[in-house]
Design an enzyme around this catalytic site. Structure first.
Site, PDB file in Angstrom:
ATOM      1  N   ARG A 181      31.657  11.850 -68.927  1.00 44.81           N
ATOM      2  CA  ARG A 181      30.746  10.918 -68.244  1.00 44.81           C
ATOM      3  C   ARG A 181      29.389  11.593 -68.021  1.00 44.81           C
ATOM      4  O   ARG A 181      28.348  10.966 -68.201  1.00 44.81           O
ATOM      5  CB  ARG A 181      31.343  10.461 -66.911  1.00 44.81           C
ATOM      6  CG  ARG A 181      32.524   9.528 -67.055  1.00 44.81           C
ATOM      7  CD  ARG A 181      32.997   9.004 -65.718  1.00 44.81           C
ATOM      8  NE  ARG A 181      32.053   8.057 -65.129  1.00 44.81           N
ATOM      9  CZ  ARG A 181      32.140   7.586 -63.891  1.00 44.81           C
ATOM     10  NH1 ARG A 181      33.118   8.006 -63.095  1.00 44.81           N
ATOM     11  NH2 ARG A 181      31.248   6.724 -63.447  1.00 44.81           N
ATOM     12  N   CYS A 238      28.635  12.161 -57.547  1.00 50.18           N
ATOM     13  CA  CYS A 238      29.686  11.781 -58.477  1.00 50.18           C
ATOM     14  C   CYS A 238      29.394  10.362 -58.926  1.00 50.18           C
ATOM     15  O   CYS A 238      28.236  10.008 -59.162  1.00 50.18           O
ATOM     16  CB  CYS A 238      31.059  11.918 -57.821  1.00 50.18           C
ATOM     17  SG  CYS A 238      31.257  10.922 -56.324  1.00 50.18           S
TER      18      CYS A 238
END
Length: 283
Positions: A181, A238
């Site tokens: 990611r 995050c």
């Protein structure tokens, strides 16, 4: 199982079992959460640590999603009401757990500290470690209690998007998401793939061993030292400010501190004015 130091943010299964048998046991909070699921309450009702109260991460440990991201910091009144029903008081210790390895329990740990609770710890290894030790679960639902803890928000530092941008230039900004990611190879949920320019990849999965328990403090200190922590200020983000709390927890175990960017990638990526980087970090 080894005990942790008194000032550790973690508690072992053995020490929790002892504490629960004491005259003044800690409040137990079940913070099980599954991304994409409406609630883990059903799993809690099927079996939980005896006496534990369920706290819903989406509804009670976060404000509704919006421009500030998928899990903005909660309204203090909502947070206080949820904690009160679970019996949380400032004078009584709190232990939080999830299914393991504390990815969502860490959010509760961080929020309680942000809101001013003086004594909160995370069960190392969570429900999985409790069961592995042969200890029982319960399906009995404890009654609502009347804890008197009043959140005083802001006692831990946070960043907004502008602060995160500045931090990436002047400090160490860690990206706690999976490496793919970070590199922009996949993006299962947020508006764009990639990372904040200048951020360093540091997946939270590397904080724990195969058993879901945290690595020893020395190993975590070496990990974060290798990423550049210990020489200046550190901040973490995050996807939506949940697993970043796990990174801050791991750093606390290692004797380090960090600032949370609560909006994280879910806030940053939805703003077309924010730059996006892809690929591996330089060097």
């Amino acid at each position: 199982m080894d005990s942790f130091p008194q000032d550790s943010p973690l508690i072992s299964v053995t020490d929790l079992e002892t504490a629960l048998a004491s005259p003044r046991p800690p409040v137990l909070l079940d913070i099980r959460f599954q991304l994409g699921s409406t609630s883990s309450r059903g799993e809690y009702e099927a079996g939980h640590l005896p006496g534990a109260h369920f706290v819903d991460l989406d509804a009670e440990l976060a404000a509704p999603p919006g421009t500030a991201g998928r899990h903005p910091l909660p309204d203090p009144e909502v947070l206080g009401a949820a904690l009160g029903r679970a019996g949380v008081s400032a004078e009584r210790a709190v232990v939080v757990y999830d299914a393991g390895p504390a990815m969502s329990a860490a959010r509760a740990w961080w929020l309680l500290r942000w809101a001013g609770h003086p004594d909160v710890r995370v069960l190392d290894g969570g429900l999985a470690a409790w069961q592995a030790a042969g200890l029982p679960l319960s399906s009995e639902l404890p009654p609502a209690e009347a804890g008197d803890f009043k959140p005083v928000p802001g006692l831990l530092p946070t960043l907004d998007a502008d602060g995160a941008a500045a931090f990436a230039r002047t400090g160490l900004l860690l990206d706690a998401r999976a490496g793919e990611r970070y590199r922009g190879e996949v993006e299962p949920i947020d508006a764009k793939a990639g990372h904040i320019p200048g951020a360093v990849s540091a997946p939270t999965t590397e904080n724990v061993g195969a058993d879901g328990r945290f690595l020893p403090a020395a190993a975590l200190a070496a990990r974060f030292g290798g990423l550049g922590a210990g020489t200046g200020e550190v901040a973490v983000y995050c996807g939506s400010g949940v697993t970043a709390a796990h990174q801050i927890l791991a750093m606390d175990v290692a004797g380090l501190s960090a600032t949370l960017y609560p909006g994280s990638w879910s806030e940053w990526s939805r703003d077309p004015q924010r730059p996006v980087a892809t690929g591996a970090q330089p060097g």
